[in-house]
Design an enzyme around this catalytic site. Structure first.
Site, PDB file in Angstrom:
ATOM      1  CG  LEU A 100      -7.022 -24.636 -22.690  1.00 32.15           C
ATOM      2  CD1 LEU A 100      -6.293 -23.579 -21.995  1.00 32.15           C
ATOM      3  CD2 LEU A 100      -6.669 -24.770 -24.050  1.00 32.15           C
ATOM      4  NE  ARG A 101     -12.311 -31.048 -18.099  1.00 30.18           N
ATOM      5  CZ  ARG A 101     -12.397 -30.521 -16.619  1.00 30.18           C
ATOM      6  NH1 ARG A 101     -11.721 -31.054 -15.748  1.00 30.18           N
ATOM      7  NH2 ARG A 101     -13.257 -29.655 -16.094  1.00 30.18           N
ATOM      8  N   GLY A 102      -9.747 -30.702 -23.608  1.00 31.95           N
ATOM      9  CA  GLY A 102      -9.747 -31.798 -24.692  1.00 31.95           C
ATOM     10  C   GLY A 102      -8.207 -31.707 -24.969  1.00 31.95           C
ATOM     11  CB  THR A 123      -8.157 -35.361 -22.378  1.00 28.34           C
ATOM     12  OG1 THR A 123      -8.613 -34.504 -21.252  1.00 28.34           O
ATOM     13  CG2 THR A 123      -8.487 -36.772 -22.122  1.00 28.34           C
ATOM     14  CG  ASP A 135     -15.517 -31.086 -19.555  1.00 28.75           C
ATOM     15  OD1 ASP A 135     -15.123 -31.402 -20.698  1.00 28.75           O
ATOM     16  OD2 ASP A 135     -14.984 -30.010 -18.835  1.00 28.75           O
TER      17      ASP A 135
END
Lengths: 551, 334
Positions: free
Chosen positions: B272-274, B277, B191
């Site tokens: 929410l990192r997806g 990024t 991740d």
């Protein structure tokens, strides 16, 4: 010339070529059991130009990569560092390469990549097909020779002739263009994925030409390079005329040119075929299997009490872990002057404490996936429960863990998370309900996930699937027999891909061919046990586990 | 091999090259993970990138490559603080490295000879404002991985050992490579990488021949070879620099944001990192391609890079997660 002496001649040629250009060819993998033939070969290895040092995979990181030289530091009162074995130029001989753990292999590989003066002779004594030198390293060495099967008298001692060092850069790119094309195409047709192989083959062809004092490799060089470098890496035999379909797509001018100066493909392939080992197909099956699981995922268990020693770590003495005395002294040694050491008393501070760490073979865990559907008659379910209980009782003595999954209706439930507790298991088993459809794929999925989870916690899982029938509930919950079967076999293949050992116990009154197929998909054992009682069941399972599954 | 193979001479592997260029444009993307077969040029690409990156200005001799004199830590004990330009640091983190070496530790030599307590900086300090490259990242020891995770997250290295108490910035782009056959990566570490790329050996025979040809040409005459490709490398470098300037001005319209969210929801990516990024990578790509606003096309290109390692494993999908992302992108973005 006998077959053995031909093999020997090739091995000799490989070593000579390597000695000629170690910076490009990087090394030789020698697969042979210890014996007189290998000794003769190693005598020649000792004659390589430059220092030849022996290492083994049990060596610590500090010996390989350098570190504090304890005795020198103590004697001089100043930090003396020792250069790592891998930082010095020369040839390193790695003994018992088949036992080399992946982390040491990775270090060697990194050093080979970055230090052109370092080359490697790898001695692979692996007897079983699944016991072999790490692929990362084999891939980085140009040659692979097998000495088994050569008679003592066929192995004639030889000395490496001194050849002048090849001058690179004197040829133009054109000279090797057709060597590059032929060898790359051949590598592709032999099913060799890595691009290092054709690179090595081209370098070998160049070295062969150089031996003959020519600058341009000729057809014979290309052929020998294919035999030496590509043949041992082949993963499939090329079909007689596979190029037929591809050629019309290629642009026309290139095609004519290709035909003009290309060696007849078949000649090259025949040459390779002649030197391919007979058991190629057997070794193919195992060639790609991972040799060991990486530790980055925490699959290997680190322990502070037993197992194979690995480098120690700073820590606190908490009454459970064991002190690594030597490493502690080593850590304390440089400080003695600073800490005002007087007399014979050593000043050891808590920050010097190093604790021993060991790598342990992990605990076994048996994951039972029990079919509790309506078709598995209640009596059968009772026997399965009994078997689990019996196994658990034995597992308690053998320090095994057990987990239980039941699948019925349209889902699979983890009835018993991994445990050793007998009481808990009995209670959960007693409440195991029956009835409903057979969601086999669900059961397999849940079992595999649990097994992978326990693997990440350092246990070695084995799946045991107890069922009597055909899957009739698909993964999405639909009652579709065909799809259910398909899902189940796909799950089974996934389990195989994860390398989980498995056993399928057929509890039906008649053995089901579908279940045998399922076991095949999982690369597991199939055990039909019609009319078995709990005792026979657990005996059979125990036997299967001890023979090759659980170890 | 002291000379690095030129970046622009790498044949194919467009995804890998694109991912590396994107992190060079926006270092906040959070690094690249390159997973794939042996002998596909993973390490070659990273080393080539090092040679390609634009230079940075830093204080001469500063252990953490500070940009301004004010940022130089006291423990560095620098007498003069003159700014110089230097290559972007690309630091190798070898397997089997000790914790001291990574975080830094007491300078033993000085402690011994002069009896002084001084801090000797480690690899994390060296990599500040640059790249940290870990080959075979999946084989890294667990305690080093934990340490890296923490620093990569906070951008700060905290050393509390041997009577030292030091903290210094450690913001770097993490580049990892590995071969999945040898071990998997923990999801936590996965991740932390912004982008991930799967590389495969090329199957096209002409492409393979071209790879070997260039390798051979490079090894037999590096000088000529570098001369041939230097202009192309310089061109990429210029485009990266232009893109960096352009990046803050890239417009992001609401529908595109919605596309991002829709993609991530459909794929079931955790957290929410997806989305973040995906957005960043898309903007970096837009800047690289000279566009003024983020479009669907950019998302389409970067979605497999930004999302494929954030999916839950689906055992029934044998095609791999990259294919799954591609399929979903087609469904959602049309």
């Amino acid at each position: 010339m006998t077959a053995g002496s031909q093999v020997w001649a090739r091995a000799q040629l490989a070593l000579e070529l390597f000695a000629l250009d170690p910076a490009r060819l990087r090394g030789v993998t020698v697969k042979a059991r210890a014996g007189p033939v290998r000794d003769v070969f190693l005598e020649a290895v000792a004659g390589l130009p430059g220092p030849v040092r022996k290492v083994h995979s049990g060596m610590g990181f500090d010996a390989l990569l350098g570190g504090l030289d304890l005795s020198q530091t103590l004697a001089s009162g100043q930090v003396r560092l020792r250069a790592g074995l891998l930082d010095q130029p020369g040839t390193v001989v790695l003994a018992m390469a088949e036992r080399c753990p992946p982390d040491i292999a990775a270090i060697l590989a990194a050093k080979l990549d970055t230090n052109p003066d370092l080359s490697l002779i790898m001695l692979d004594e692996g007897a079983d097909p699944d016991e072999q030198a790490p692929q990362t390293l084999r891939d980085r060495l140009a040659f692979h020779v097998e000495l088994d099967g050569i008679g003592r008298l066929e192995a004639k001692p030889f000395r490496l002739a001194a050849h002048p060092v090849p001058r690179h850069g004197s040829r133009s790119a054109k000279d090797v263009a057709h060597a590059i094309r032929d060898l790359t195409i051949l590598a592709q047709r032999l099913g060799i994925d890595t691009l290092r192989a054709p690179t090595f083959a081209v370098e070998t062809a160049k070295a062969l030409a150089h031996m003959d004092r020519r600058t341009v490799p000729n057809d014979a060089d290309i052929q020998s390079a294919a035999e030496l470098v590509l043949a041992p890496r082949a993963t499939r035999l090329p079909e007689p005329e596979p190029a037929e379909e591809e050629q019309p797509e290629a642009p026309a001018p290139q095609q004519t040119q290709a035909q003009d100066d290309r060696l007849p493909d078949d000649m090259l392939i025949d040459a390779v075929r002649a030197v391919l080992p007979l058991d190629l197909l057997d070794t193919l099956a195992t060639g790609g299997t991972p040799q060991a699981k990486g530790s980055g995922a925490g699959q290997k268990k680190r322990s502070n009490r037993r197992g194979r020693p690995i480098p120690s770590q700073p820590g606190r003495l908490d009454g459970q872990s064991r002190l690594d005395l030597i490493a502690t002294l080593r850590a304390a040694a440089p400080w003695q002057k600073l800490r005002g050491r007087t007399g014979a008393r050593l000043c050891v501070y808590p920050s010097d404490i190093r604790l021993k760490r060991f790598e342990e073979k992990s605990d076994r865990i048996l994951v039972f996936a029990v079919d509790a559907s309506g078709s598995a008659a209640l009596a059968r379910l009772g026997e399965a429960k009994g078997a689990v209980e019996l196994l658990l009782a034995r597992a308690y003595a053998a320090r095994d863990h057990v987990a239980l999954i039941a699948f019925r209706g349209d889902k699979a439930d983890v009835l018993l998370p991994p445990t050793r507790s007998l009481v808990q298991t009995k209670r959960r088993l007693a409440s195991l309900p029956g009835g409903g459809g057979t969601p086999l794929a669900h059961g397999l999925k849940t079992a595999a996930e649990l097994a992978l989870h326990s693997q990440s916690q350092g246990m070695s899982p084995t799946l045991a699937i107890l069922t009597d029938g055909r899957a009739n509930i698909a993964l999405d919950g639909s009652r579709n027999r065909a799809k259910a079967g398909e899902d189940a076999s796909q799950m089974a293949r996934w389990i195989r891909a994860r390398g989980l050992p498995a056993i399928v116990l057929d509890l039906g009154t008649r053995p089901q061919p579908a279940l045998a197929g399922l076991a095949r998909d999982m690369a597991g054992t199939y055990l039909p046990l019609p009319r078995a009682d709990a005792h026979r069941l657990s005996d059979a399972l125990e036997q299967a586990l001890d023979h090759g599954l659980g170890a | 091999m002291t000379q690095a193979f030129p970046f622009s001479a790498i044949v194919g592997q467009d995804d890998m090259k694109r991912a590396m260029i994107l992190t060079a444009i926006d270092p906040k993307l959070g690094g690249v993970l390159v997973f794939g077969d042996r002998g596909t040029g993973k390490s070659t690409a990273v080393r080539a990138l090092a040679a390609l990156l634009p230079e940075i200005s830093a204080i001469k001799g500063c252990p953490i490559n500070s940009e301004t004199a004010k940022e130089v830590p006291d423990w560095a004990e620098l007498k003069t603080r003159t700014p110089v330009t230097r290559p972007t640091p690309v630091v190798d983190l070898p397997l089997g490295v000790t914790e001291d070496r990574v975080t830094g530790a007491l300078d033993i030599e000085r402690a011994l000879t002069r009896g002084e307590k001084a801090f000797q900086s480690g690899l994390l300090a060296q990599a500040n404002r640059g790249y940290l490259y870990i080959d075979e990242v999946n084989l890294l020891e667990d305690h080093i991985v934990d340490l890296l995770l923490d620093v990569a997250q906070s951008g700060e290295n905290v050393v509390e050992r041997e009577g030292l108490s030091i903290r210094h910035p450690a913001r770097f782009v993490l580049v990892g490579s590995g071969n999945p056959e040898e071990g998997e990566l923990r999801p936590q570490l996965l991740d932390r990488f912004g982008l991930s790329v799967e590389v495969r050996s090329p199957t096209d025979i002409d492409e393979r021949i071209e790879v070997i040809k260039r390798r051979d040409a490079f090894e037999s005459n590096p000088k000529n070879f570098l001369r041939r490709f230097r202009p192309k490398d310089a061109e990429i470098r210029d485009r990266i620099l232009t893109a960096r300037e352009k990046l803050p001005g890239i417009e992001t319209k609401r529908p595109v944001l919605k596309d991002c969210a829709q993609l991530c929801v459909t794929l079931g990516a955790d957290g929410l990192r997806g989305e973040l990024t995906l957005l960043r990578a898309g903007r970096a790509l837009a800047a690289f391609e000279g566009d003024d606003a983020l479009h669907r096309d950019h998302l389409r290109t970067v979605a497999p890079l930004a999302l494929s390692h954030r999916l839950r494993r689906d055992p029934l999908d044998e095609a791999g997660s990259a294919a799954r992302v591609a399929r979903t992108v087609k469904d959602v973005l049309g």
